[in-house]
Design a protein around this motif. Structure first.
Motif, mmCIF file in Angstrom:
data_model
loop_
_atom_site.group_PDB
_atom_site.id
_atom_site.type_symbol
_atom_site.label_atom_id
_atom_site.label_comp_id
_atom_site.label_asym_id
_atom_site.label_seq_id
_atom_site.Cartn_x
_atom_site.Cartn_y
_atom_site.Cartn_z
ATOM 1 N N ASP A 111 0.814 -1.218 0.000
ATOM 2 C CA ASP A 111 0.000 0.000 0.000
ATOM 3 C C ASP A 111 0.845 1.265 0.000
ATOM 4 O OD1 ASP A 111 -2.329 -1.503 -0.024
ATOM 5 O OD2 ASP A 111 -2.651 -1.342 2.145
ATOM 6 N N ASP A 112 1.928 1.275 0.785
ATOM 7 C CA ASP A 112 2.743 2.490 0.848
ATOM 8 C C ASP A 112 3.422 2.774 -0.497
ATOM 9 O OD1 ASP A 112 4.435 0.222 1.368
ATOM 10 O OD2 ASP A 112 5.946 1.545 2.272
ATOM 11 N N TYR A 114 2.208 1.771 -3.468
ATOM 12 C CA TYR A 114 1.094 2.170 -4.347
ATOM 13 C C TYR A 114 0.746 3.638 -4.128
ATOM 14 C CZ TYR A 114 -3.546 2.206 -6.478
ATOM 15 O OH TYR A 114 -4.643 2.517 -7.246
ATOM 16 N N ASP A 115 0.659 4.046 -2.863
ATOM 17 C CA ASP A 115 0.320 5.433 -2.542
ATOM 18 C C ASP A 115 1.428 6.404 -2.970
ATOM 19 O OD1 ASP A 115 -2.078 4.545 -1.464
ATOM 20 O OD2 ASP A 115 -1.361 4.621 0.614
#
Length: 156
Positions: A111-112, A114-115
């Motif tokens: 997620d990090d 991707y963000d």
């Protein structure tokens, strides 16, 4: 590692390899339409090939990277991109995404990542780079499985 020759996958199943080549051309067109330049494409393909241990694809993408305007300094900084100041924010995002795709078996794209990447690249650029990474990882696996040779270059 044995030096025994292996089946050359691209020659042994030419229709499958031609389909992958066609896929790769489509992906490059998607990337161009999204505004992803050749320099970024070659940086991520070269780094992916390095991480996967594909000497054959490293050779191919080194030549293409040089044709896309990269020089020896940039190319040699790719493995140490986190410590180097020679890459743009977009290139750093691409390199981080490339690493996530190589190690996708370790939980996907975190997620990090991707963000962070999504904060730098547009959605279209992100999608295009993901497809570029799918393609190069496929080519890496074909060349590695077949132990495609990389001989010394002859002096010209």
């Amino acid at each position: 590692m044995s030096d025994e020759p292996r089946v050359h996958l691209s020659r042994a199943a030419m229709p499958a390899y031609k389909a992958l080549e066609s896929f790769s051309k489509t992906v490059k067109s998607v990337a161009a339409d999204a505004g992803v330049d050749e320099r970024l494409i070659e940086i991520v393909q070269l780094h992916t090939s390095q991480l996967n241990g594909c000497a054959f694809c490293v050779r191919v993408h080194l030549d293409r990277a040089l044709s896309a305007g990269l020089d020896a300094d940039i190319v040699t900084q790719i493995p140490v991109w986190r410590e180097s100041g020679v890459f743009s924010e977009r290139e750093r995002a691409g390199l981080e995404l490339a690493e996530s795709f190589v190690y996708i078996h370790d939980g996907g794209v975190p997620d990090d990542v991707y963000d962070r990447v999504g904060g730098v690249l547009s959605e279209q650029e992100y999608v295009a780079l993901c497809w570029i990474l799918v393609a190069i990882n496929s080519f890496n696996r074909i060349a590695i499985a077949g132990r495609y040779p990389v001989e010394p270059r002859s002096a010209e």
